[in-house]
Write a protein that holds these residues in place. Sequence first.
Motif, PDB file in Angstrom:
ATOM      1  N   ILE A  63       0.840  -1.190   0.000  1.00  0.00           N
ATOM      2  CA  ILE A  63       0.000   0.000   0.000  1.00  0.00           C
ATOM      3  C   ILE A  63       0.882   1.250   0.000  1.00  0.00           C
ATOM      4  CG2 ILE A  63      -1.857   1.157   1.278  1.00  0.00           C
ATOM      5  CD1 ILE A  63      -2.100  -1.520   2.856  1.00  0.00           C
ATOM      6  N   PRO A  64       0.617   2.357  -0.596  1.00  0.00           N
ATOM      7  CA  PRO A  64      -0.588   2.558  -1.383  1.00  0.00           C
ATOM      8  C   PRO A  64      -0.482   1.909  -2.755  1.00  0.00           C
ATOM      9  CG  PRO A  64       0.742   4.527  -1.435  1.00  0.00           C
ATOM     10  CD  PRO A  64       1.450   3.556  -0.544  1.00  0.00           C
ATOM     11  N   ARG A  65      -1.597   1.429  -3.248  1.00  0.00           N
ATOM     12  CA  ARG A  65      -1.613   0.742  -4.518  1.00  0.00           C
ATOM     13  C   ARG A  65      -2.216   1.625  -5.602  1.00  0.00           C
ATOM     14  NH1 ARG A  65      -4.494  -4.256  -4.196  1.00  0.00           N
ATOM     15  NH2 ARG A  65      -4.861  -3.957  -6.384  1.00  0.00           N
ATOM     16  N   SER A  66      -2.199   1.096  -6.791  1.00  0.00           N
ATOM     17  CA  SER A  66      -2.687   1.904  -7.908  1.00  0.00           C
ATOM     18  C   SER A  66      -4.149   2.279  -7.667  1.00  0.00           C
ATOM     19  CB  SER A  66      -2.575   1.112  -9.207  1.00  0.00           C
ATOM     20  OG  SER A  66      -3.798   0.473  -9.466  1.00  0.00           O
ATOM     21  N   GLN A 104     -12.341   5.312   3.876  1.00  0.00           N
ATOM     22  CA  GLN A 104     -10.890   5.420   3.696  1.00  0.00           C
ATOM     23  C   GLN A 104     -10.214   4.611   4.803  1.00  0.00           C
ATOM     24  OE1 GLN A 104     -10.264   9.721   3.829  1.00  0.00           O
ATOM     25  NE2 GLN A 104      -9.840   9.699   1.625  1.00  0.00           N
ATOM     26  N   VAL A 105      -9.142   3.896   4.439  1.00  0.00           N
ATOM     27  CA  VAL A 105      -8.379   3.152   5.438  1.00  0.00           C
ATOM     28  C   VAL A 105      -7.054   3.877   5.635  1.00  0.00           C
ATOM     29  CG1 VAL A 105      -7.393   0.915   6.078  1.00  0.00           C
ATOM     30  CG2 VAL A 105      -9.371   1.008   4.553  1.00  0.00           C
ATOM     31  N   VAL A 106      -6.697   4.133   6.881  1.00  0.00           N
ATOM     32  CA  VAL A 106      -5.433   4.817   7.158  1.00  0.00           C
ATOM     33  C   VAL A 106      -4.479   3.814   7.799  1.00  0.00           C
ATOM     34  CG1 VAL A 106      -4.342   6.787   8.298  1.00  0.00           C
ATOM     35  CG2 VAL A 106      -6.710   6.969   7.483  1.00  0.00           C
ATOM     36  N   VAL A 107      -3.298   3.652   7.196  1.00  0.00           N
ATOM     37  CA  VAL A 107      -2.345   2.662   7.706  1.00  0.00           C
ATOM     38  C   VAL A 107      -1.033   3.330   8.112  1.00  0.00           C
ATOM     39  CG1 VAL A 107      -3.312   0.755   6.373  1.00  0.00           C
ATOM     40  CG2 VAL A 107      -1.477   2.118   5.396  1.00  0.00           C
ATOM     41  N   GLY A 108      -0.323   2.676   9.018  1.00  0.00           N
ATOM     42  CA  GLY A 108       0.954   3.189   9.511  1.00  0.00           C
ATOM     43  C   GLY A 108       1.049   2.944  10.999  1.00  0.00           C
ATOM     44  N   ASN A 109       1.969   3.657  11.629  1.00  0.00           N
ATOM     45  CA  ASN A 109       2.131   3.553  13.074  1.00  0.00           C
ATOM     46  C   ASN A 109       0.837   4.000  13.786  1.00  0.00           C
ATOM     47  OD1 ASN A 109       2.518   5.417  15.414  1.00  0.00           O
ATOM     48  ND2 ASN A 109       4.492   4.378  15.481  1.00  0.00           N
ATOM     49  N   PRO A 110       0.318   3.198  14.744  1.00  0.00           N
ATOM     50  CA  PRO A 110      -1.004   3.482  15.327  1.00  0.00           C
ATOM     51  C   PRO A 110      -1.182   4.911  15.841  1.00  0.00           C
ATOM     52  CG  PRO A 110      -0.233   1.334  16.062  1.00  0.00           C
ATOM     53  CD  PRO A 110       0.877   1.931  15.247  1.00  0.00           C
ATOM     54  N   GLU A 111      -0.169   5.457  16.497  1.00  0.00           N
ATOM     55  CA  GLU A 111      -0.288   6.831  17.000  1.00  0.00           C
ATOM     56  C   GLU A 111      -0.549   7.808  15.865  1.00  0.00           C
ATOM     57  OE1 GLU A 111       0.505   8.603  20.146  1.00  0.00           O
ATOM     58  OE2 GLU A 111      -0.331   6.682  20.819  1.00  0.00           O
ATOM     59  N   GLU A 168      -9.108   2.586  10.922  1.00  0.00           N
ATOM     60  CA  GLU A 168      -7.708   2.329  11.256  1.00  0.00           C
ATOM     61  C   GLU A 168      -7.288   1.023  10.584  1.00  0.00           C
ATOM     62  OE1 GLU A 168      -7.388   1.934  15.497  1.00  0.00           O
ATOM     63  OE2 GLU A 168      -8.050   3.980  15.891  1.00  0.00           O
ATOM     64  N   GLY A 169      -6.130   1.018   9.917  1.00  0.00           N
ATOM     65  CA  GLY A 169      -5.591  -0.230   9.382  1.00  0.00           C
ATOM     66  C   GLY A 169      -5.145  -1.124  10.531  1.00  0.00           C
ATOM     67  N   ILE A 217      -6.791   4.118   0.228  1.00  0.00           N
ATOM     68  CA  ILE A 217      -5.910   3.861   1.366  1.00  0.00           C
ATOM     69  C   ILE A 217      -4.931   5.022   1.533  1.00  0.00           C
ATOM     70  CG2 ILE A 217      -4.127   2.292   2.246  1.00  0.00           C
ATOM     71  CD1 ILE A 217      -5.619   0.229   0.227  1.00  0.00           C
ATOM     72  N   ILE A 218      -4.765   5.459   2.772  1.00  0.00           N
ATOM     73  CA  ILE A 218      -3.816   6.543   3.048  1.00  0.00           C
ATOM     74  C   ILE A 218      -2.732   5.982   3.962  1.00  0.00           C
ATOM     75  CG2 ILE A 218      -3.540   8.780   4.196  1.00  0.00           C
ATOM     76  CD1 ILE A 218      -6.533   9.261   3.611  1.00  0.00           C
ATOM     77  N   ARG A 219      -1.484   6.141   3.555  1.00  0.00           N
ATOM     78  CA  ARG A 219      -0.397   5.684   4.418  1.00  0.00           C
ATOM     79  C   ARG A 219       0.216   6.889   5.119  1.00  0.00           C
ATOM     80  NH1 ARG A 219       3.181   1.950   5.794  1.00  0.00           N
ATOM     81  NH2 ARG A 219       2.267   0.297   4.546  1.00  0.00           N
ATOM     82  N   VAL A 220       0.273   6.842   6.445  1.00  0.00           N
ATOM     83  CA  VAL A 220       0.950   7.927   7.154  1.00  0.00           C
ATOM     84  C   VAL A 220       2.373   7.465   7.464  1.00  0.00           C
ATOM     85  CG1 VAL A 220      -1.066   9.082   8.114  1.00  0.00           C
ATOM     86  CG2 VAL A 220      -0.066   7.179   9.350  1.00  0.00           C
ATOM     87  N   GLU A 221       3.323   8.321   7.161  1.00  0.00           N
ATOM     88  CA  GLU A 221       4.733   7.957   7.366  1.00  0.00           C
ATOM     89  C   GLU A 221       5.125   8.280   8.796  1.00  0.00           C
ATOM     90  OE1 GLU A 221       6.200   6.313   5.234  1.00  0.00           O
ATOM     91  OE2 GLU A 221       4.871   6.646   3.515  1.00  0.00           O
ATOM     92  N   GLU A 222       6.157   7.592   9.254  1.00  0.00           N
ATOM     93  CA  GLU A 222       6.766   7.942  10.542  1.00  0.00           C
ATOM     94  C   GLU A 222       7.223   9.391  10.431  1.00  0.00           C
ATOM     95  OE1 GLU A 222       7.452   6.103  13.274  1.00  0.00           O
ATOM     96  OE2 GLU A 222       6.451   4.336  12.474  1.00  0.00           O
ATOM     97  N   ARG A 223       6.942  10.200  11.464  1.00  0.00           N
ATOM     98  CA  ARG A 223       7.418  11.586  11.391  1.00  0.00           C
ATOM     99  C   ARG A 223       8.736  11.688  12.120  1.00  0.00           C
ATOM    100  NH1 ARG A 223       2.674  14.699  13.713  1.00  0.00           N
ATOM    101  NH2 ARG A 223       4.433  15.223  15.066  1.00  0.00           N
ATOM    102  N   SER A 224       9.732  12.320  11.473  1.00  0.00           N
ATOM    103  CA  SER A 224      11.048  12.374  12.111  1.00  0.00           C
ATOM    104  C   SER A 224      11.016  13.275  13.339  1.00  0.00           C
ATOM    105  CB  SER A 224      12.082  12.874  11.104  1.00  0.00           C
ATOM    106  OG  SER A 224      11.625  14.087  10.556  1.00  0.00           O
TER     107      SER A 224
END
Length: 360
Positions: free
Chosen positions: A231-234, A249-256, A327-328, A350-357
């Motif tokens: 994910i994310p896919r085409s 919409q499904v949001v995936v990534g780190n739960p927080e 939530e994914g 699907i929305i992927r949230v990245e780890e925030r630095s």
Amino acid sequence: MKSEAKNKTMIYHVDPLNPEPEPIEAAAAVIRRGGTVAFPTETVYGLGANALSAEAVTGIFQAKGRPSDNPLIVHVAAPEECLTLADNIPPDAYRLMERFWPGPLTLVLPKRALIPDIVTAGLATVGIRMPDHPVALALLRAAQRPIAAPSANLSGHPSPTTGAHVIHDLRGRVDIILDSGETGIGLESTVLDLTSPTPVILRPGGVTREMLLQVLEKVDQAAELLADETIPRSPGMKYRHYAPQAPMQVVVGNPENVQEQILALAKAARQEGKSVGILTSEEGRNRYPGFLVAVGGGCDQPEITARRLYALLRWLDEQQVDLILAEGVSLEGLGSAIMNRLCKAAGYNIIRVEERSDAL
Ligand code: TXA
Ligand code: MG
């Protein structure tokens, strides 16, 4: 069955552990006469008809409004029945039946000619499973023939996990509904293709990849499933399935981060005057103050989330929300089946949230 009988649906409440003989006999007689019966299995409710009669199986497609290019699963009362339904059964199949039947595993095998083409949508293969539910098994034994059955929902709706869901979708469209309350697993069976050199999971379900690997040396996953994991896919894959009415919409990534993102999206949607429903884990229950939440199991309780998922989607529909944010979940074990259904329900939105630095 005479067609006017379709307008009248007999509904029986059946003890899920000790099915009473009367409703089972009535339902078996309907199957033998070529009618349609909705019945509980350990996964979801099925809508069954005599698998060996093309005419009877036509009734399933009509009742569900299901496109006829989607093959049905044939249910059996005992593993030995596979011998009459399938050809060239590989040794892996026997090992899998021994270990997982009765249970939520459908085996795709080369079909024999006695199975009508309408059951398999013209394919040379047939999906077979022995369900692990006293009512389903009693019905199969009493009917004395294999029963073809897709999930007992109107085509496109989430699969039914309670008798009430079936009554909502199919009352007046089928001959009998056997209502035994809630099903156990809540997601459909794993579909495993045994017709290629390496078995391939076509649909993840109650028997997980990890469980299959206890019996098989190697298991592949269909390309479509692998895409779920990258994910994310085409955005091209737009078809929706197992779907609620509202866009999702499904949001995936780190739960927080996922919870933070969902809260932001929910607030933005509310600004636009939309009502929002949030599908969350137990851990997220209190993270969305002021919003409608539908709560699954804890992050480490995928079996609870699986059991509740379709009922929660139907409930959100009843609340007439304009948008569902989900939530994914982790892809481990049963999680891969849950994510597969969430992604399909969302039409792969699907929305992927990245780890925030800068995150603490
Ligand atoms: O748990 C379940 O599997 C439930 C209960 C009622 O047994 N049934 C169910 O049926 O989910 P349905 O029709 O909703 O889904 C059947 C799935 C579809 O994805 C279909 O494409 C696949 O099984 N399938 C059936 N026969 C197949 C075949 N010969 N080759 C490939 N896929 C097949
Ligand atoms: Mg279905």
